[in-house]
Design an enzyme around this catalytic site. Sequence first.
Site: not given
Ligand code: PMV
Length: 379
Positions: A143, A200
């Site tokens: 995403s 992300d």
């Molecule tokens: O589930 P993923 O790979 O999109 O990772 C989430 C990572 C977290 O630290 C759990 C949440 C975040 O927003 O950083």
Amino acid sequence: MAAVSVSAPGKVILHGEHSVVYGRRAVALSLDLRTTLTLTPGGARLVLDLPEVDIQQAWPMGEVEALWERLGQPGEACAAPLTEAQVGQVRDFLGLPEDPPGGPRGLALLSFFQLYLAILPRPVPATLRVTSQLPTGAGLGSSAAYAVCLSAALLRLAGRGAAADSTPSTEVSGGLSLQEVSGWAFRSEQIVHGTPSGIDNSICTYGGAVSFKAGCCSPLGAPPLQVLLVNTRVPRSTKALVAAVAARRRRLPEVVEPVLDALDALAERALQTLADLSSADSPQQQDEAYAALHELVDINHALLASLSVSHASLERLVGVAASYGLHAKLTGAGGGGLGVVVLGRDTAPEAVDKCRSELEAQGYQVWQTILGAPGLTFH
Ligand code: PMV
């Protein structure tokens, strides 16, 4: 404006998942599975073609302009992100339920419209085609990569950046500020994830490796890392796992806070270790740095398990890797999803092959790949 084609990588979190939500440091690397978007201006409609999530839709410009009028947009390029109320109006326009707004398909439509309506000074007809090598919902940043591509292409459609300016740097790609692209993608991630940390959108924009703490992102000159990326094929919800950690932290702050501090210290140590690896000028120094990196991976997985974000499928993966002398951890939110086996300079290829075969025989999907791919790229 001529057609514009952009791509952005997926991501793997090496350290700091969950603790990053509470202002601790995280380290993430990009993955050379990419999302690619081509935007062709013109025509009489607004067209979005995203076969991976079953979207092939066209809106007459009259309808888009009527929505624009209802939202009362200011008519400036790159106005503020839409408010919650405006996002609600867009959701109604698209016929999407409120929460969750219709799975990956609904989220992709909503992300697109809210960026299109906020970034452009006026609605203009265009056709956007998106393809992706990234599986959705697995925690590989699909995403965020989509949002980064959308933000970059729409900023270009709004007249920002320059086609001639194609030499990417750590701050600019295609003449666009990476910080601005990442900021717009963050807004889109807020719609998809609720309260994302921002890691992300940062890694999918900058690529390579980034260190991220309390909303601040620093690109790192880390060496490319050889890994096995392992998909447990167990679906999970990042939002639910983040909420479960938050609940445990509220119940047991005196227990959970030290775990978050330890995760922070691990990420800090990993930064040092990655720097040591980059500057190592003998095989012995490299092996020492890899040994340190592997130790950090082992401890990280155990700490995340103590927060109850592991899963039987992830524990099995870590066990199989360990039986071949390899080091694995969950990556991302956990609860299923992805794990990563971090390899070293002298990891025996037979051990890697055997580990891979055993995991595949047990139903896991395995990619042998190198982390540290380029970020947002104009083609
Ligand atoms: O589930 P993923 O790979 O999109 O990772 C989430 C990572 C977290 O630290 C759990 C949440 C975040 O927003 O950083």
